[in-house]
Write a protein that holds these residues in place. Sequence first.
Motif, PDB file in Angstrom:
ATOM      1  N   TYR A 422       1.016  -3.342  -5.208  1.00 12.75           N
ATOM      2  CA  TYR A 422       0.145  -4.558  -4.721  1.00 12.75           C
ATOM      3  C   TYR A 422      -1.151  -4.224  -4.970  1.00 12.75           C
ATOM      4  N   SER A 423      -1.613  -3.047  -4.584  1.00 12.32           N
ATOM      5  CA  SER A 423      -3.235  -2.663  -4.528  1.00 12.32           C
ATOM      6  C   SER A 423      -3.935  -2.343  -5.859  1.00 12.32           C
ATOM      7  N   LEU A 424      -2.929  -2.420  -6.869  1.00 10.57           N
ATOM      8  CA  LEU A 424      -3.430  -2.034  -8.181  1.00 10.57           C
ATOM      9  C   LEU A 424      -3.889  -3.524  -8.817  1.00 10.57           C
ATOM     10  N   ASP A 425      -4.946  -3.310  -9.723  1.00 10.03           N
ATOM     11  CA  ASP A 425      -5.241  -4.424 -10.587  1.00 10.03           C
ATOM     12  C   ASP A 425      -4.209  -4.579 -11.713  1.00 10.03           C
ATOM     13  N   ARG A 426      -3.701  -3.347 -12.380  1.00  8.97           N
ATOM     14  CA  ARG A 426      -2.818  -3.681 -13.494  1.00  8.97           C
ATOM     15  C   ARG A 426      -1.691  -3.015 -12.804  1.00  8.97           C
ATOM     16  N   THR A 427      -0.402  -3.793 -13.106  1.00  8.26           N
ATOM     17  CA  THR A 427       1.021  -3.327 -12.411  1.00  8.26           C
ATOM     18  C   THR A 427       1.838  -3.321 -13.597  1.00  8.26           C
ATOM     19  N   GLU A 428       3.042  -2.693 -13.126  1.00  8.91           N
ATOM     20  CA  GLU A 428       4.111  -2.517 -13.989  1.00  8.91           C
ATOM     21  C   GLU A 428       5.230  -2.235 -13.096  1.00  8.91           C
ATOM     22  N   VAL A 429       6.557  -2.263 -13.836  1.00 11.18           N
ATOM     23  CA  VAL A 429       7.839  -2.036 -12.822  1.00 11.18           C
ATOM     24  C   VAL A 429       7.927  -0.757 -12.389  1.00 11.18           C
ATOM     25  N   ALA A 430       7.640   0.251 -13.454  1.00 12.33           N
ATOM     26  CA  ALA A 430       7.387   1.765 -12.942  1.00 12.33           C
ATOM     27  C   ALA A 430       6.145   2.054 -12.417  1.00 12.33           C
ATOM     28  N   THR A 431       6.103   2.982 -11.574  1.00 11.13           N
ATOM     29  CA  THR A 431       4.879   3.743 -11.202  1.00 11.13           C
ATOM     30  C   THR A 431       4.651   5.121 -11.663  1.00 11.13           C
ATOM     31  N   THR A 432       3.305   5.658 -11.466  1.00 10.53           N
ATOM     32  CA  THR A 432       3.106   6.881 -11.855  1.00 10.53           C
ATOM     33  C   THR A 432       3.141   7.800 -10.520  1.00 10.53           C
ATOM     34  N   ASP A 433       3.393   8.979 -10.854  1.00 12.34           N
ATOM     35  CA  ASP A 433       3.331   9.903  -9.261  1.00 12.34           C
ATOM     36  C   ASP A 433       2.052   9.932  -8.578  1.00 12.34           C
ATOM     37  N   ASP A 434       0.892   9.656  -9.313  1.00 12.79           N
ATOM     38  CA  ASP A 434      -0.342   9.778  -8.695  1.00 12.79           C
ATOM     39  C   ASP A 434      -0.671   8.495  -7.976  1.00 12.79           C
ATOM     40  N   ASP A 435      -0.037   7.334  -8.460  1.00 12.15           N
ATOM     41  CA  ASP A 435      -0.026   5.879  -7.576  1.00 12.15           C
ATOM     42  C   ASP A 435       0.948   6.075  -6.494  1.00 12.15           C
ATOM     43  N   ARG A 436       2.128   6.662  -6.386  1.00  6.70           N
ATOM     44  CA  ARG A 436       2.851   6.670  -5.441  1.00  6.70           C
ATOM     45  C   ARG A 436       2.349   7.691  -4.247  1.00  6.70           C
ATOM     46  N   ALA A 437       1.514   8.502  -4.717  1.00  5.40           N
ATOM     47  CA  ALA A 437       1.026   9.492  -3.743  1.00  5.40           C
ATOM     48  C   ALA A 437      -0.286   8.873  -3.061  1.00  5.40           C
ATOM     49  N   THR A 438      -0.900   8.049  -3.538  1.00  2.18           N
ATOM     50  CA  THR A 438      -2.062   7.486  -2.879  1.00  2.18           C
ATOM     51  C   THR A 438      -1.614   6.631  -1.700  1.00  2.18           C
ATOM     52  N   VAL A 439      -2.339   7.079  -0.817  1.00  2.00           N
ATOM     53  CA  VAL A 439      -2.000   6.482   0.705  1.00  2.00           C
ATOM     54  C   VAL A 439      -2.990   5.164   0.787  1.00  2.00           C
ATOM     55  N   THR A 440      -2.123   4.028   0.968  1.00  2.00           N
ATOM     56  CA  THR A 440      -3.064   2.503   1.097  1.00  2.00           C
ATOM     57  C   THR A 440      -2.201   1.973   2.293  1.00  2.00           C
ATOM     58  N   PRO A 441      -2.563   1.094   3.044  1.00  2.00           N
ATOM     59  CA  PRO A 441      -1.811   0.059   4.078  1.00  2.00           C
ATOM     60  C   PRO A 441      -0.590  -0.321   3.572  1.00  2.00           C
ATOM     61  N   TRP A 442      -0.290  -0.451   2.364  1.00  2.00           N
ATOM     62  CA  TRP A 442       0.651  -1.005   1.692  1.00  2.00           C
ATOM     63  C   TRP A 442       1.878  -0.237   1.131  1.00  2.00           C
ATOM     64  N   ASN A 443       1.360   1.114   0.698  1.00  2.00           N
ATOM     65  CA  ASN A 443       2.292   1.798   0.006  1.00  2.00           C
ATOM     66  C   ASN A 443       3.530   2.532   0.639  1.00  2.00           C
ATOM     67  N   THR A 444       4.723   2.133   0.445  1.00  2.00           N
ATOM     68  CA  THR A 444       5.694   2.659   1.478  1.00  2.00           C
ATOM     69  C   THR A 444       6.283   3.844   0.890  1.00  2.00           C
ATOM     70  N   TYR A 445       5.602   4.475  -0.348  1.00  2.00           N
ATOM     71  CA  TYR A 445       5.959   5.979  -0.532  1.00  2.00           C
ATOM     72  C   TYR A 445       5.249   6.963   0.329  1.00  2.00           C
ATOM     73  N   ALA A 446       3.993   6.374   0.741  1.00  2.00           N
ATOM     74  CA  ALA A 446       3.103   7.231   1.474  1.00  2.00           C
ATOM     75  C   ALA A 446       3.097   7.136   2.808  1.00  2.00           C
ATOM     76  N   MET A 447       4.059   6.083   3.504  1.00  2.00           N
ATOM     77  CA  MET A 447       3.962   6.076   4.926  1.00  2.00           C
ATOM     78  C   MET A 447       5.641   5.364   4.986  1.00  2.00           C
ATOM     79  N   SER A 448       5.891   5.354   6.348  1.00  2.00           N
ATOM     80  CA  SER A 448       7.193   4.715   6.868  1.00  2.00           C
ATOM     81  C   SER A 448       6.816   3.370   7.192  1.00  2.00           C
TER      82      SER A 448
END
Length: 512
Positions: A422-448
Motif C-alpha cells: 500500500y505504501s509502495l509506488d511499485r507493487t507486486e503480489v509477492a513482497t521482499t523481506d525488506d519491505d515486510r520489515a519496514t514499519v509503516t502505519p499500514w504494514n501488518t507484518y510489522a505490527m498487530s
Amino acid sequence: MTDRWARAEERYRQREADRRYRRDDRAWDRDARDTGGRSDGPHDGWDDYEDDTTVIPRYTDDDEPLYDDEPLYEDGGYDDELDYDEPEPPEPLERAARSSARKPAAKGKESRLARGSRGKRSRVASRKAAERKRKRRNMWLIGGVLAVLLVGAGGFAVKKLVGEFGPPEDFAGPAGPLVVVQVHPGDTSSQIAQTMVEKGVVASTGAFFEAAVRNSNMSSVQPGYYQIPSRSPAAEAVAALLGKNSRVGNLVISEGRQLHDQHDVNTGARKEGIYTKIAAASCVGTGAQQKCVTYEQLDAAGSSGDLAGLGVPSWAEQSVREAPDRKRQIEGLIAAGTWDFDPSGTPQQILRQLITSSAASYESTGLLTSSGKNKLSPYETLIAASLVEREALPQDMPKVARVIVNRLEVEQPLQFDSTVNYSLDRTEVATTDDDRATVTPWNTYAMSGLPANPISAPSLNALRAMENPEPGDWLYFVTIDKKGTTLFTESYSEHLRNIEKAQQSGILDSGR
C-alpha cells in the motif's frame, strides 16, 4: 230636540270609549251580576230614547278594518303582516249627522270599505315598487359581475388558443457556451424540458418537448450529467443531449482501486488511481475550450482539514482526523462502482458528492449495525473490507473475513502482503523481506491489528463479507496458483506446506 242631541252625543262618546277600552271577562261578569244576570239586551238606558235618534250615524274610522283583529288586504282578504297607520280622528257630530242624512247607512259602510281598500292598496303598491327597484338594482349588479367574468374568460380562452395553435417560443441560434444539465433517475421528457429551460438551454418547455417526442432515441437517455450548448434551438438541444460525447461526470471505479496512481513492478504499467479517474471524467468542452479538474487539485482538496466540507460521515470522522498521512485520509471513503458527479463543481464539491453517495451505499448494507457479528466499529469494518478486497476472490471473501476476525481476537498479526504494498509506488503480489520489515502505519507484518485506514475502495460484496464472516476456525490462507486457488487452515504447519505449493507454482516469485 236639543236635549236628545246632547244625550245622543253622550251615548256616542260612551260607546266609543267602550269600543276602544274593552273590558275583560271579569268586568263583564260583574256587570252581569249588577243587572241580575240579564245579558239579552242593552242595559245602559238606550231603550228610553225615541226612534228618531236613529238618524245619528254610527262613527267608523276610515282605516278601521271590517273586523277588529284582521286588517283588510288589497284584494279583500286579510294580511296579518301589514303595518297600518293609526285611524284618523272622528268627524264632528254635526258633519256626521248631515252625511248620514244624505245617504243610507249601507252605502256609508261600502264607502268606508272602499276608502280603506284604496289606502291599503297605495301602501302595498309602494312596497311592491320599492321591491321592484331593489330587484332591478340587484340584477344590474349581478349582470355587471357576469360581464366582467365573461370578458376575463374570453381573454383567457383567446390566449389559450393562441398558445395552443401558435408555435412555442424557441431560440433561433447560434448557440452559446456549454452548460452542464443533470438528468435525474426517472425524469420524463417534460421534466427534462423544465431543467433545460432553467439552465438556459432552450427558450420554452414546449419547444423542447415537441422536438423530444419526434426523436425516438429520447427513451435511451440515462440519468447523469450532460454538456449542452446554451440558447440552443430545441431540435439542436435534443440532438446534443443524445450525442455520444455529451455525457460528462460519469465515473467507474473498479474494486480495490486506490486514490493515487501505482505502477506494476514486473510490467511498469501505471494503474490509474481514483484521482486520475475523476480528473478525466470532469472535463467539459473540447479543444482549447476544454476545462478539467486536475489530479493535483483533487489531491490537495482530499488532504484538507475541512472534513465536513468533504462530506466525511460521522462514523469515520474521528479516525480520519487522526490519519497519519493527510494525503491518504479519505482512502476507502469513495466506494467502488459507477458514479455520476457534477463536473462544473469545485474539486472539494466533487469529492463531497462522491463521498456522500458512497457513505449512503455503505450504510445500506448494514454497516452501522454489524458490530454484533464482527466486534468492529463501522470504520474498522470498512478497513477490514478493503483488505478482503485486495486479498481474496469473491467466492473466498467470507472465509478471508473470518481469518481477519479470528486473528484480531487472538492478537495475531494479519501479515497481509497487500498492506506492505500500500505504501509502495511499485507493487507486486509477492513482497521482499525488506519491505515486510519496514514499519509503516499500514504494514501488518510489522505490527498487530488493522492498518490506520482502508487500503483501497472495497466493493459491497467485500463489505457484506466482513459484516457477516463465514463461521470457521481458520487462521491462515494462501493463494497457491495464478488461477486464484486459495487454501485455508487453522494449523500453522499445514499453512507452511500450502506456501510450498505456492512457491512451486511461481506465484510468490518477486520481480525485484
